[in-house]
Design an enzyme around this catalytic site. Sequence first.
Site, PDB file in Angstrom:
ATOM      1  N   ASP A 121      -0.257  10.896  -4.695  1.00  0.00           N
ATOM      2  CA  ASP A 121       1.137  11.279  -4.094  1.00  0.00           C
ATOM      3  C   ASP A 121       1.203  12.734  -4.948  1.00  0.00           C
ATOM      4  OD1 ASP A 121       3.171  11.155  -1.919  1.00  0.00           O
ATOM      5  OD2 ASP A 121       4.389  11.735  -3.935  1.00  0.00           O
ATOM      6  N   LYS A 132       0.766  -1.060   0.105  1.00  0.00           N
ATOM      7  CA  LYS A 132      -0.021  -0.033   0.089  1.00  0.00           C
ATOM      8  C   LYS A 132       0.962   1.408   0.134  1.00  0.00           C
ATOM      9  CE  LYS A 132      -4.033   2.035   0.456  1.00  0.00           C
ATOM     10  NZ  LYS A 132      -3.626   2.602  -0.948  1.00  0.00           N
ATOM     11  N   GLN A 141       7.202   4.053   3.907  1.00  0.00           N
ATOM     12  CA  GLN A 141       5.697   3.651   3.771  1.00  0.00           C
ATOM     13  C   GLN A 141       5.706   2.122   4.555  1.00  0.00           C
ATOM     14  OE1 GLN A 141       3.729   5.465   1.538  1.00  0.00           O
ATOM     15  NE2 GLN A 141       2.160   4.834   2.920  1.00  0.00           N
ATOM     16  N   SER A 149      -6.755   5.511   3.724  1.00  0.00           N
ATOM     17  CA  SER A 149      -6.824   4.639   2.701  1.00  0.00           C
ATOM     18  C   SER A 149      -7.339   3.379   3.129  1.00  0.00           C
ATOM     19  CB  SER A 149      -5.527   4.961   2.114  1.00  0.00           C
ATOM     20  OG  SER A 149      -5.475   5.672   0.934  1.00  0.00           O
ATOM     21  N   LYS A 182       5.518   1.730  -3.051  1.00  0.00           N
ATOM     22  CA  LYS A 182       5.126   3.094  -3.820  1.00  0.00           C
ATOM     23  C   LYS A 182       5.363   2.889  -5.456  1.00  0.00           C
ATOM     24  CE  LYS A 182       4.632   7.498  -2.475  1.00  0.00           C
ATOM     25  NZ  LYS A 182       3.895   8.062  -1.524  1.00  0.00           N
ATOM     26  N   ASN A 211      -2.263  19.206  -1.864  1.00  0.00           N
ATOM     27  CA  ASN A 211      -3.299  18.582  -1.160  1.00  0.00           C
ATOM     28  C   ASN A 211      -2.844  18.718   0.580  1.00  0.00           C
ATOM     29  OD1 ASN A 211      -3.444  15.614   0.414  1.00  0.00           O
ATOM     30  ND2 ASN A 211      -5.424  16.130  -0.872  1.00  0.00           N
TER      31      ASN A 211
HETATM   32  P1  NDP Z   1       0.512  17.948  -4.390  1.00  0.00           P
HETATM   33  O1  NDP Z   1       1.189  17.439  -5.604  1.00  0.00           O
HETATM   34  O2  NDP Z   1      -0.756  17.934  -3.994  1.00  0.00           O
HETATM   35  O3  NDP Z   1       1.476  19.225  -3.769  1.00  0.00           O
HETATM   36  C1  NDP Z   1       2.817  19.211  -3.520  1.00  0.00           C
HETATM   37  C2  NDP Z   1       3.316  20.477  -3.341  1.00  0.00           C
HETATM   38  O4  NDP Z   1       4.700  20.963  -3.160  1.00  0.00           O
HETATM   39  C3  NDP Z   1       2.826  21.550  -4.286  1.00  0.00           C
HETATM   40  O5  NDP Z   1       2.770  22.945  -3.702  1.00  0.00           O
HETATM   41  C4  NDP Z   1       4.254  21.605  -5.204  1.00  0.00           C
HETATM   42  O6  NDP Z   1       4.677  22.936  -5.668  1.00  0.00           O
HETATM   43  C5  NDP Z   1       5.160  21.612  -3.953  1.00  0.00           C
HETATM   44  N1  NDP Z   1       6.399  20.677  -4.455  1.00  0.00           N
HETATM   45  C6  NDP Z   1       6.655  19.865  -5.104  1.00  0.00           C
HETATM   46  N2  NDP Z   1       7.859  19.302  -5.523  1.00  0.00           N
HETATM   47  C7  NDP Z   1       8.557  20.461  -5.039  1.00  0.00           C
HETATM   48  C8  NDP Z   1       9.767  20.844  -4.871  1.00  0.00           C
HETATM   49  N3  NDP Z   1      11.083  19.891  -5.348  1.00  0.00           N
HETATM   50  N4  NDP Z   1      10.362  21.830  -4.327  1.00  0.00           N
HETATM   51  C9  NDP Z   1       9.339  22.782  -3.912  1.00  0.00           C
HETATM   52  N5  NDP Z   1       8.248  22.576  -3.803  1.00  0.00           N
HETATM   53  C10 NDP Z   1       7.663  21.455  -4.150  1.00  0.00           C
HETATM   54  O7  NDP Z   1       1.184  16.777  -3.230  1.00  0.00           O
HETATM   55  P2  NDP Z   1       0.636  16.369  -1.860  1.00  0.00           P
HETATM   56  O8  NDP Z   1       0.336  17.454  -0.969  1.00  0.00           O
HETATM   57  O9  NDP Z   1       0.056  15.296  -1.751  1.00  0.00           O
HETATM   58  O10 NDP Z   1       2.302  15.785  -1.342  1.00  0.00           O
HETATM   59  C11 NDP Z   1       3.058  16.657  -0.514  1.00  0.00           C
HETATM   60  C12 NDP Z   1       3.975  15.847   0.458  1.00  0.00           C
HETATM   61  O11 NDP Z   1       3.240  15.023   1.222  1.00  0.00           O
HETATM   62  C13 NDP Z   1       4.878  14.878  -0.437  1.00  0.00           C
HETATM   63  O12 NDP Z   1       6.312  14.501   0.109  1.00  0.00           O
HETATM   64  C14 NDP Z   1       4.212  13.430  -0.205  1.00  0.00           C
HETATM   65  O13 NDP Z   1       4.880  12.297  -0.524  1.00  0.00           O
HETATM   66  C15 NDP Z   1       3.625  13.585   1.182  1.00  0.00           C
HETATM   67  N6  NDP Z   1       2.487  12.929   1.481  1.00  0.00           N
HETATM   68  C16 NDP Z   1       1.091  12.857   0.754  1.00  0.00           C
HETATM   69  C17 NDP Z   1       0.203  12.137   1.177  1.00  0.00           C
HETATM   70  C18 NDP Z   1      -0.984  12.468   0.397  1.00  0.00           C
HETATM   71  O14 NDP Z   1      -1.964  11.655   1.133  1.00  0.00           O
HETATM   72  N7  NDP Z   1      -1.280  13.054  -0.561  1.00  0.00           N
HETATM   73  C19 NDP Z   1       0.375  11.090   2.306  1.00  0.00           C
HETATM   74  C20 NDP Z   1       1.575  11.053   3.130  1.00  0.00           C
HETATM   75  C21 NDP Z   1       2.439  12.210   2.696  1.00  0.00           C
HETATM   76  P3  NDP Z   1       3.924  23.055  -7.140  1.00  0.00           P
HETATM   77  O15 NDP Z   1       2.611  23.654  -6.973  1.00  0.00           O
HETATM   78  O16 NDP Z   1       4.741  24.212  -7.699  1.00  0.00           O
HETATM   79  O17 NDP Z   1       4.149  21.946  -8.011  1.00  0.00           O
END
Ligand code: NDP
Length: 456
Positions: free
Chosen positions: A153, A77, A98, A380, A113, A230
């Site tokens: 993700d 998962k 994970q 999830s 993943k 997110n």
């Molecule tokens: P999203 O794609 O919804 O958002 C990612 C955000 O981070 C955006 O604002 C993006 O900017 C920014 N970002 C991405 N890459 C970079 C970078 N290299 N440098 C600076 N900013 C960056 O992803 P999520 O919110 O889902 O995920 C965010 C984090 O949370 C990740 O590490 C993910 O692995 C972790 N996570 C997510 C879960 C989930 O349920 N969604 C669960 C557990 C952990 P821009 O808009 O400019 O692309």
Amino acid sequence: MVLPHEPEFQQAYDELVTAVSDSTLFTEQPKYKKVIPVVSVPERIIQFRVTWENDKGEIQVNNGYRVQFNSALGPYKGGLRFHPSVNLSILKFLGFEQIFKNALTGLSMGGGKGGSDFNPKDKSDAEIRRFCVSFMRQLARYIGPDTDVPAGDIGVGGREVGFLFGAYKQMQNNWAGVLTGKGLSWGGSLIRPEATGFGCVYYTAKMIEKATNGKESFKDKRVAISGSGNVAQYAALKVIELGGVVVSLSDSKGSIISKNGITVDQVNAIAAAKLKFKSLEEIVQTEAKVFGGDNAVEYIAGVRPWTKVGQVDVALPSATQNEVSGDEAKALVEAGCKYIAEGSNMGSTKEAIEVFEANRGNGVWYAPGKAANCGGVAVSGLEMAQNSQRVKWTLEEVDEKLKDIMETCFENCYQTAKKYSTEKGNDTALPSLLKGANIAGFIKVADAMFDQGEVF
Ligand code: NDP
């Protein structure tokens, strides 16, 4: 086992091994040492070619991956990431994290993943749909509700999960709960989109409560958040609901800083525009009314928020890995930050973690992503449970279960840290949640692996 050229996986591996070794676990029960070389090799890695057609009718090609890391506790998962930086080192680090994160939820889920180096940002909806169908054409044969259940993700949200699910269903002639993060009318769970951000805030609320003997809460706390996707959006909304002041958000191009606090309307405007891949700079400019007045924000190009936020109490890194450097961690501590909880996976560099851990005696408390952001995968897991029973729980039921999982996870990390601490006799210091989270997750997975004959 870490292969050369896997810096992110090396970092995740080192974090776990250091946390577990630097405790009394191996001296009290040396058998656990045998688990490390086994658990650090994925059970299976699938790598495949994804060819798809762009809007000009031209062929495009990307790499697709699924790392099926560990199935001791349940079906693999973990999410799918679509981002140009995706490679096997990043997916192995995420899959490894994970495994232990899923263990900390208390639910029956293994760790995995996957993803692709596909960049959804400059693509049309039709291109994203065609890519998702091509990606699933390969992935479909390796997943299933009792085998491997991917989710979203970075770069994979509700829209992409929909396209992937539709493709799977057509190819397999089978409506099954094979992905989580589905739409509400077709098998999704209430609170799943909110779960990672909300869960991170619930976990942090327990940290504040424990550290202050119940005297303080999020009320009036100044909270720096990075990211605007997110996780960041829902973390911000929950902080605002609990009476905290959100002083920053960011994206890959820059940060917005707010003196009086980012508002719900501002978060909603960002959420709508991010679906169209707009940058924060464009959003602040085009929605001048929402981002002006008493709650005006300052946009700063090319920086992360940590050194720009002024005095803060809480930091919730929620964008991506290694997004807090050692110097930024020092700046946060100097700005009064007491609580750091990662919404992102491996949000802090090794140097940043060293700064936070070195300041535990001064009341600085750090929670790693595998504990603080486990709310997303936990819901999830609840989505999988609802799918297999063909039932749908209410918003209140799911939120209550999420809160309960995050509070139990916190207590588990806290008690485990105390039990295996090498700092015995120093009862005034906050126990290391870094160690507590890693050791608690590791023991649960290791015990299952012994029981199943994977280690002997
Ligand atoms: P999203 O794609 O919804 O958002 C990612 C955000 O981070 C955006 O604002 C993006 O900017 C920014 N970002 C991405 N890459 C970079 C970078 N290299 N440098 C600076 N900013 C960056 O992803 P999520 O919110 O889902 O995920 C965010 C984090 O949370 C990740 O590490 C993910 O692995 C972790 N996570 C997510 C879960 C989930 O349920 N969604 C669960 C557990 C952990 P821009 O808009 O400019 O692309």
